[in-house]
Design an enzyme around this catalytic site. Structure first.
Site, PDB file in Angstrom:
ATOM      1  N   ASP A 120      17.432  29.188  80.024  1.00 17.01           N
ATOM      2  CA  ASP A 120      16.356  29.016  79.052  1.00 17.01           C
ATOM      3  C   ASP A 120      14.930  28.882  79.610  1.00 17.01           C
ATOM      4  OD1 ASP A 120      15.619  29.051  76.414  1.00 17.01           O
ATOM      5  OD2 ASP A 120      15.592  26.884  76.238  1.00 17.01           O
ATOM      6  N   CYS A 180      25.118  47.453  64.055  1.00 15.79           N
ATOM      7  CA  CYS A 180      24.722  46.904  62.742  1.00 15.79           C
ATOM      8  C   CYS A 180      24.891  47.954  61.642  1.00 15.79           C
ATOM      9  CB  CYS A 180      23.265  46.457  62.761  1.00 15.79           C
ATOM     10  SG  CYS A 180      22.952  45.024  63.800  1.00 15.79           S
ATOM     11  N   CYS A 183      23.849  47.683  57.689  1.00 14.77           N
ATOM     12  CA  CYS A 183      23.776  46.271  57.278  1.00 14.77           C
ATOM     13  C   CYS A 183      22.353  45.729  57.469  1.00 14.77           C
ATOM     14  CB  CYS A 183      24.755  45.455  58.126  1.00 14.77           C
ATOM     15  SG  CYS A 183      24.664  43.693  57.803  1.00 14.77           S
ATOM     16  N   CYS A 186      20.971  40.010  57.516  1.00  9.94           N
ATOM     17  CA  CYS A 186      20.116  38.990  58.133  1.00  9.94           C
ATOM     18  C   CYS A 186      18.668  39.123  57.666  1.00  9.94           C
ATOM     19  CB  CYS A 186      20.210  39.032  59.653  1.00  9.94           C
ATOM     20  SG  CYS A 186      19.902  40.650  60.362  1.00  9.94           S
ATOM     21  N   CYS A 190      16.744  35.946  55.977  1.00 11.59           N
ATOM     22  CA  CYS A 190      15.658  35.314  56.747  1.00 11.59           C
ATOM     23  C   CYS A 190      14.653  34.658  55.793  1.00 11.59           C
ATOM     24  CB  CYS A 190      14.947  36.357  57.611  1.00 11.59           C
ATOM     25  SG  CYS A 190      13.585  35.646  58.553  1.00 11.59           S
ATOM     26  N   CYS A 205       9.143  32.797  62.676  1.00  6.88           N
ATOM     27  CA  CYS A 205      10.580  32.479  62.662  1.00  6.88           C
ATOM     28  C   CYS A 205      10.701  30.969  62.379  1.00  6.88           C
ATOM     29  CB  CYS A 205      11.170  32.821  64.030  1.00  6.88           C
ATOM     30  SG  CYS A 205      12.810  32.166  64.286  1.00  6.88           S
ATOM     31  N   CYS A 230      17.263  27.143  62.804  1.00  9.58           N
ATOM     32  CA  CYS A 230      17.544  27.774  61.504  1.00  9.58           C
ATOM     33  C   CYS A 230      18.700  28.734  61.735  1.00  9.58           C
ATOM     34  CB  CYS A 230      16.315  28.533  61.024  1.00  9.58           C
ATOM     35  SG  CYS A 230      16.640  29.655  59.644  1.00  9.58           S
ATOM     36  N   CYS A 233      20.044  33.656  59.851  1.00  8.53           N
ATOM     37  CA  CYS A 233      20.414  35.022  60.257  1.00  8.53           C
ATOM     38  C   CYS A 233      21.790  35.050  60.920  1.00  8.53           C
ATOM     39  CB  CYS A 233      19.343  35.641  61.152  1.00  8.53           C
ATOM     40  SG  CYS A 233      19.133  34.835  62.731  1.00  8.53           S
ATOM     41  N   CYS A 237      25.684  36.893  59.165  1.00  6.02           N
ATOM     42  CA  CYS A 237      26.115  38.063  59.941  1.00  6.02           C
ATOM     43  C   CYS A 237      27.641  38.248  59.900  1.00  6.02           C
ATOM     44  CB  CYS A 237      25.646  37.912  61.386  1.00  6.02           C
ATOM     45  SG  CYS A 237      26.125  39.317  62.404  1.00  6.02           S
TER      46      CYS A 237
HETATM   47 FE1  SF4 Z   1      23.323  43.313  62.302  1.00  7.89          FE
HETATM   48 FE2  SF4 Z   1      24.485  40.958  61.741  1.00  7.89          FE
HETATM   49 FE3  SF4 Z   1      21.976  41.471  60.937  1.00  7.89          FE
HETATM   50 FE4  SF4 Z   1      24.037  42.734  59.765  1.00  7.89          FE
HETATM   51  S1  SF4 Z   1      23.609  40.515  59.691  1.00  7.89           S
HETATM   52  S2  SF4 Z   1      22.081  43.641  60.439  1.00  7.89           S
HETATM   53  S3  SF4 Z   1      25.404  43.010  61.515  1.00  7.89           S
HETATM   54  S4  SF4 Z   1      22.681  41.301  63.044  1.00  7.89           S
END
Ligand code: SF4
Length: 328
Positions: A120, A180, A183, A186, A190, A205, A230, A233, A237
């Site tokens: 980190d 992804c 999709c 997220c 957000c 963010c 948070c 997101c 997923c």
């Molecule tokens: Fe990709 Fe997961 Fe976001 Fe869907 S929720 S766009 S799979 S990161």
């Protein structure tokens, strides 16, 4: 082979998600970092010197290989919604990951290499390295997503002067978000639209906002009950469904981190804070920022913050601003 020996040793520690890349300058990131700088998308925790960010030889001139290791933190627990992100609830990952990495470094030294560990607080492009090393893919939510543990992982790296066979993925594929597909869950989840189809703005963010020392009124409103981090997101997923849980005991949530604890946090003396919240993965941010966020949460939950007693001018300012904003 040294690679197999290192993998076997990591496996013996319970670490099964790791990969190797050549230690090299990440010139492919140069334009990306400069563009973010120009557009004001960098945040206060990022290294400002782009040339430093892309050059791991600043850490070890004779570095030959970078090892990327994922540390899963999600346990098989019912996480009580108290505003703390799941990653914050166990023992401070900086300490935990470092202690594992130190053991791996000792092992590497034992087989004749030099090794330096990172977690980190460094300027390595950790997610980029993890992607190249095959730890997982980078999702539209900007997180590294592993097959076994989803995105609920911390990342650690080791730079070594050992030449180790590597199998680097092609960085040009990163931004295709192939895994992804169509999709965008997220993006929808957000709360501040920091991630959206057009850009990623880490400055808004919500996880970052909970860590920021000074918050504008409009940003305070965005916290909506979050005290630190948070998970929106991550929780939305699909790759985080049907994943395996962590076996790293240190990341099991502390009792006080898995119940309603805002009042406990606000009332904590310096000693009480040191003995509790400070030991978790959000403790590094210090007492006042965490207390400020708890104040915002209590106010958001319609609690009475006018009774909060504090000697801190920093916190008093937030109490006054919140009480004023309630009148509007
Ligand atoms: Fe990709 Fe997961 Fe976001 Fe869907 S929720 S766009 S799979 S990161």
């Amino acid at each position: 082979m040294k690679k197999d020996e290192i993998i076997r040793f990591c496996n013996s520690l319970g670490l099964d998600t790791l990969g190797f890349i050549k230690c090299r300058e990440f010139t492919e990131l140069k334009d990306f970092f400069y563009e973010r700088k120009e557009k004001g998308l960098e945040n206060e925790f990022e290294e400002k010197d782009v040339l430093k960010r892309i050059n791991p030889f600043n850490y070890m001139e004779e570095g030959k290989t970078i090892i990327s290791i994922a540390f899963p933190y999600l346990h098989d627990v019912n996480y009580f919604d108290n505003g703390f992100s799941v990653y914050t609830r166990g023992t401070d990952y900086h300490r935990v990951v470092k202690s594992y990495l130190s053991k791996v470094c000792e092992f590497i030294e034992g087989i004749g290499g030099k090794a330096l560990a990172f977690v980190d607080s460094n300027f390595l492009p950790e997610r980029h390295i993890a992607y190249l090393a095959g730890i997982g893919f980078i999702g539209k939510n900007n997180l590294i997503i592993t097959k076994k543990y989803g995105s609920y992982v911390f990342l650690g790296e080791i730079i070594t002067d050992l030449e180790i066979e590597t199998n680097e993925r092609n960085y040009k594929e990163i931004q295709n978000f192939k895994e992804c597909g169509n999709c965008e869950l997220c993006y929808k989840a957000c709360p501040s639209k920091a991630i959206n189809p057009y850009k990623k703005n880490s400055n808004i963010c919500v996880s970052y906002l909970t860590q920021k020392k000074d918050l504008d009124d409009k940003h305070m409103k965005l916290l909506k009950g979050r005290v630190f981090g948070c998970d929106s997101c991550q929780n939305s997923c699909p790759y985080n469904e049907k994943i395996e849980f962590s076996k790293i005991e240190e990341f099991y949530p502390h009792d006080f981190m898995n119940k309603e604890n805002s009042i406990q946090l606000i009332n904590a003396s310096t000693k009480e804070f040191k003995d509790s919240f400070f030991k978790t993965s959000c403790g590094w941010r210090g007492k006042n920022v965490l207390k400020r966020n708890a104040l915002i949460k209590i106010n958001n939950d319609k609690g009475d913050i006018s009774i909060v007693k504090t000697d801190s001018p920093y916190l008093k300012d937030y109490v006054d601003r919140l009480l004023n904003s309630n009148k509007i």
